[in-house]
Design a protein around this motif. Structure first.
Motif, PDB file in Angstrom:
ATOM      1  N   PHE A  13       0.862  -1.179   0.000  1.00 34.88           N
ATOM      2  CA  PHE A  13       0.000   0.000   0.000  1.00 34.88           C
ATOM      3  C   PHE A  13       0.900   1.232   0.000  1.00 34.88           C
ATOM      4  O   PHE A  13       1.768   1.375   0.866  1.00 34.88           O
ATOM      5  CB  PHE A  13      -0.906   0.002   1.229  1.00 34.88           C
ATOM      6  N   CYS A  14       0.687   2.105  -0.972  1.00 32.49           N
ATOM      7  CA  CYS A  14       1.557   3.273  -1.151  1.00 32.49           C
ATOM      8  C   CYS A  14       0.765   4.546  -0.867  1.00 32.49           C
ATOM      9  O   CYS A  14      -0.321   4.746  -1.415  1.00 32.49           O
ATOM     10  CB  CYS A  14       2.083   3.333  -2.589  1.00 32.49           C
ATOM     11  N   SER A  15       1.326   5.412  -0.030  1.00 32.71           N
ATOM     12  CA  SER A  15       0.655   6.668   0.303  1.00 32.71           C
ATOM     13  C   SER A  15       1.698   7.764   0.443  1.00 32.71           C
ATOM     14  O   SER A  15       2.725   7.584   1.105  1.00 32.71           O
ATOM     15  CB  SER A  15      -0.127   6.514   1.605  1.00 32.71           C
ATOM     16  N   ASP A  16       1.435   8.893  -0.200  1.00 32.03           N
ATOM     17  CA  ASP A  16       2.312  10.058  -0.097  1.00 32.03           C
ATOM     18  C   ASP A  16       1.428  11.284   0.078  1.00 32.03           C
ATOM     19  O   ASP A  16       0.753  11.717  -0.869  1.00 32.03           O
ATOM     20  CB  ASP A  16       3.179  10.191  -1.352  1.00 32.03           C
ATOM     21  N   ALA A  17       1.411  11.816   1.274  1.00 30.97           N
ATOM     22  CA  ALA A  17       0.499  12.917   1.602  1.00 30.97           C
ATOM     23  C   ALA A  17       0.784  14.162   0.773  1.00 30.97           C
ATOM     24  O   ALA A  17      -0.141  14.873   0.373  1.00 30.97           O
ATOM     25  CB  ALA A  17       0.604  13.240   3.091  1.00 30.97           C
ATOM     26  N   GLU A  18       2.044  14.451   0.521  1.00 33.96           N
ATOM     27  CA  GLU A  18       2.396  15.682  -0.187  1.00 33.96           C
ATOM     28  C   GLU A  18       1.854  15.716  -1.602  1.00 33.96           C
ATOM     29  O   GLU A  18       1.331  16.731  -2.063  1.00 33.96           O
ATOM     30  CB  GLU A  18       3.915  15.860  -0.199  1.00 33.96           C
ATOM     31  N   SER A  19       1.941  14.604  -2.318  1.00 32.85           N
ATOM     32  CA  SER A  19       1.481  14.567  -3.716  1.00 32.85           C
ATOM     33  C   SER A  19       0.045  14.069  -3.836  1.00 32.85           C
ATOM     34  O   SER A  19      -0.574  14.210  -4.889  1.00 32.85           O
ATOM     35  CB  SER A  19       2.389  13.654  -4.539  1.00 32.85           C
ATOM     36  N   GLY A  20      -0.470  13.453  -2.771  1.00 33.15           N
ATOM     37  CA  GLY A  20      -1.814  12.878  -2.821  1.00 33.15           C
ATOM     38  C   GLY A  20      -1.851  11.462  -3.364  1.00 33.15           C
ATOM     39  O   GLY A  20      -2.934  10.916  -3.605  1.00 33.15           O
ATOM     40  N   LEU A  21      -0.690  10.844  -3.529  1.00 32.25           N
ATOM     41  CA  LEU A  21      -0.644   9.490  -4.078  1.00 32.25           C
ATOM     42  C   LEU A  21      -1.299   8.487  -3.139  1.00 32.25           C
ATOM     43  O   LEU A  21      -1.002   8.454  -1.943  1.00 32.25           O
ATOM     44  CB  LEU A  21       0.809   9.074  -4.322  1.00 32.25           C
ATOM     45  N   ARG A  22      -2.175   7.674  -3.717  1.00 36.53           N
ATOM     46  CA  ARG A  22      -2.701   6.475  -3.061  1.00 36.53           C
ATOM     47  C   ARG A  22      -2.637   5.367  -4.097  1.00 36.53           C
ATOM     48  O   ARG A  22      -3.244   5.473  -5.167  1.00 36.53           O
ATOM     49  CB  ARG A  22      -4.139   6.662  -2.579  1.00 36.53           C
ATOM     50  N   ALA A  23      -1.866   4.335  -3.815  1.00 34.42           N
ATOM     51  CA  ALA A  23      -1.667   3.282  -4.804  1.00 34.42           C
ATOM     52  C   ALA A  23      -1.509   1.932  -4.130  1.00 34.42           C
ATOM     53  O   ALA A  23      -1.228   1.841  -2.926  1.00 34.42           O
ATOM     54  CB  ALA A  23      -0.440   3.588  -5.666  1.00 34.42           C
ATOM     55  N   VAL A  24      -1.692   0.887  -4.921  1.00 37.14           N
ATOM     56  CA  VAL A  24      -1.504  -0.485  -4.458  1.00 37.14           C
ATOM     57  C   VAL A  24      -0.653  -1.204  -5.495  1.00 37.14           C
ATOM     58  O   VAL A  24      -0.952  -1.157  -6.689  1.00 37.14           O
ATOM     59  CB  VAL A  24      -2.847  -1.232  -4.293  1.00 37.14           C
ATOM     60  N   ILE A  25       0.421  -1.831  -5.057  1.00 33.89           N
ATOM     61  CA  ILE A  25       1.248  -2.661  -5.933  1.00 33.89           C
ATOM     62  C   ILE A  25       1.085  -4.103  -5.484  1.00 33.89           C
ATOM     63  O   ILE A  25       1.338  -4.433  -4.320  1.00 33.89           O
ATOM     64  CB  ILE A  25       2.730  -2.263  -5.870  1.00 33.89           C
ATOM     65  N   ALA A  26       0.648  -4.972  -6.386  1.00 36.85           N
ATOM     66  CA  ALA A  26       0.436  -6.377  -6.069  1.00 36.85           C
ATOM     67  C   ALA A  26       1.414  -7.240  -6.858  1.00 36.85           C
ATOM     68  O   ALA A  26       1.442  -7.195  -8.085  1.00 36.85           O
ATOM     69  CB  ALA A  26      -0.999  -6.784  -6.404  1.00 36.85           C
ATOM     70  N   VAL A  27       2.232  -7.984  -6.142  1.00 30.94           N
ATOM     71  CA  VAL A  27       3.155  -8.935  -6.746  1.00 30.94           C
ATOM     72  C   VAL A  27       2.565 -10.328  -6.544  1.00 30.94           C
ATOM     73  O   VAL A  27       2.532 -10.833  -5.419  1.00 30.94           O
ATOM     74  CB  VAL A  27       4.558  -8.841  -6.110  1.00 30.94           C
ATOM     75  N   HIS A  28       2.087 -10.914  -7.619  1.00 31.42           N
ATOM     76  CA  HIS A  28       1.447 -12.226  -7.506  1.00 31.42           C
ATOM     77  C   HIS A  28       2.475 -13.344  -7.448  1.00 31.42           C
ATOM     78  O   HIS A  28       2.426 -14.208  -6.577  1.00 31.42           O
ATOM     79  CB  HIS A  28       0.499 -12.463  -8.682  1.00 31.42           C
ATOM     80  N   SER A  29       3.434 -13.342  -8.384  1.00 32.39           N
ATOM     81  CA  SER A  29       4.427 -14.412  -8.429  1.00 32.39           C
ATOM     82  C   SER A  29       5.722 -13.923  -9.056  1.00 32.39           C
ATOM     83  O   SER A  29       5.700 -13.192 -10.056  1.00 32.39           O
ATOM     84  CB  SER A  29       3.897 -15.599  -9.231  1.00 32.39           C
ATOM     85  N   THR A  30       6.830 -14.337  -8.472  1.00 36.65           N
ATOM     86  CA  THR A  30       8.149 -14.100  -9.072  1.00 36.65           C
ATOM     87  C   THR A  30       8.839 -15.438  -9.343  1.00 36.65           C
ATOM     88  O   THR A  30      10.057 -15.510  -9.438  1.00 36.65           O
ATOM     89  CB  THR A  30       9.029 -13.227  -8.160  1.00 36.65           C
ATOM     90  N   ALA A  31       8.063 -16.508  -9.473  1.00 32.10           N
ATOM     91  CA  ALA A  31       8.623 -17.841  -9.691  1.00 32.10           C
ATOM     92  C   ALA A  31       9.434 -17.911 -10.980  1.00 32.10           C
ATOM     93  O   ALA A  31      10.456 -18.595 -11.042  1.00 32.10           O
ATOM     94  CB  ALA A  31       7.507 -18.887  -9.711  1.00 32.10           C
ATOM     95  N   LEU A  32       9.005 -17.194 -12.002  1.00 31.45           N
ATOM     96  CA  LEU A  32       9.695 -17.224 -13.293  1.00 31.45           C
ATOM     97  C   LEU A  32      10.624 -16.036 -13.494  1.00 31.45           C
ATOM     98  O   LEU A  32      11.405 -16.012 -14.434  1.00 31.45           O
ATOM     99  CB  LEU A  32       8.676 -17.272 -14.440  1.00 31.45           C
TER     100      LEU A  32
END
Length: 214
Positions: A13-32
């Motif tokens: 979960f990504c949040s940056d108050a100064e810029s207003g960023l609200r984001a989600v980064i989902a890493v499902h698999s790094t097997a390959l």
């Protein structure tokens, strides 16, 4: 939110108050390999809806990259907001810093609401931004190839079902007239198909109607 039971390796979960960023980064698999998937910028109704989309899309990227024979895993990111009003250099750069903090586990690129120029900005903060402008050594607009791939898949399906690759005289419905959809519609019209188009943005439909009107 059923994050722990989703099978994902990592959800950030990504949040940056100064810029207003609200984001989600989902890493499902790094097997390959590193998790590859674009960044979607969309006005989600809630944080829960954003997380659900990130989980769903990242899992799909794992399968897509595997089926394509790539040494890449699956990931996806979503930025919560309206790209028409909320997108700023500060916000994109803040997002880039979060991508960089993952150290290469996640490789990002364009998706709905993000363009080559946006990834050029993100890349000022991270080594792991792809889908950049050709002027900066990137591949340019990947939606051109995506749309053509979808069109070839439709032709292959037509060959299997009807014995001819041509879609002339067939009625095809396209949901979404954005970056990929607009190019796909052009291929379909050129092939002689009758195309029905829908989009949440009426202006997008008007644009493709103007571009394909003969």
């Amino acid at each position: 939110m059923e994050i722990l039971s989703s099978g994902h390796e990592q959800v950030v979960f990504c949040s940056d108050a100064e810029s207003g960023l609200r984001a989600v980064i989902a890493v499902h698999s790094t097997a390959l390999g590193p998790a590859l998937g674009g960044t979607r910028f969309y006005p989600y109704a809630s944080e829960e809806a954003a997380v659900a989309d990130a989980l769903r899309l990242s899992a799909a990227m794992s399968y897509k990259n595997s089926l394509a024979g790539l040494d890449l895993g699956g990931g996806k990111a979503v930025i919560i907001g309206d790209p028409a009003t909320d997108k700023t250099e500060a916000l994109l750069r803040a997002y880039g810093r979060f991508v960089e903090a993952l150290g290469g586990r996640y490789l990002t690129a364009c998706d709905v609401g993000t363009y080559n120029a946006d990834l050029d900005v993100v890349a000022r903060e991270t080594r792991f931004a792809h889908g950049r402008s050709e002027a900066y050594g990137g591949c340019g607009d990947s939606s051109v190839l995506t749309a053509y791939g979808v069109f070839l898949g439709m032709q292959a399906a037509a060959q299997h079902c009807w014995g001819s690759r041509s879609l002339a005289g067939r009625t095809v419905a396209v949901a979404g007239a954005g970056k990929v959809g607009s190019h796909l519609i052009g291929h379909l019209v050129d092939d002689g198909a009758d195309v029905v188009v829908t989009d949440v943005d009426p202006a997008a439909v008007e644009r493709v109607q103007g571009a394909t009107r003969r």
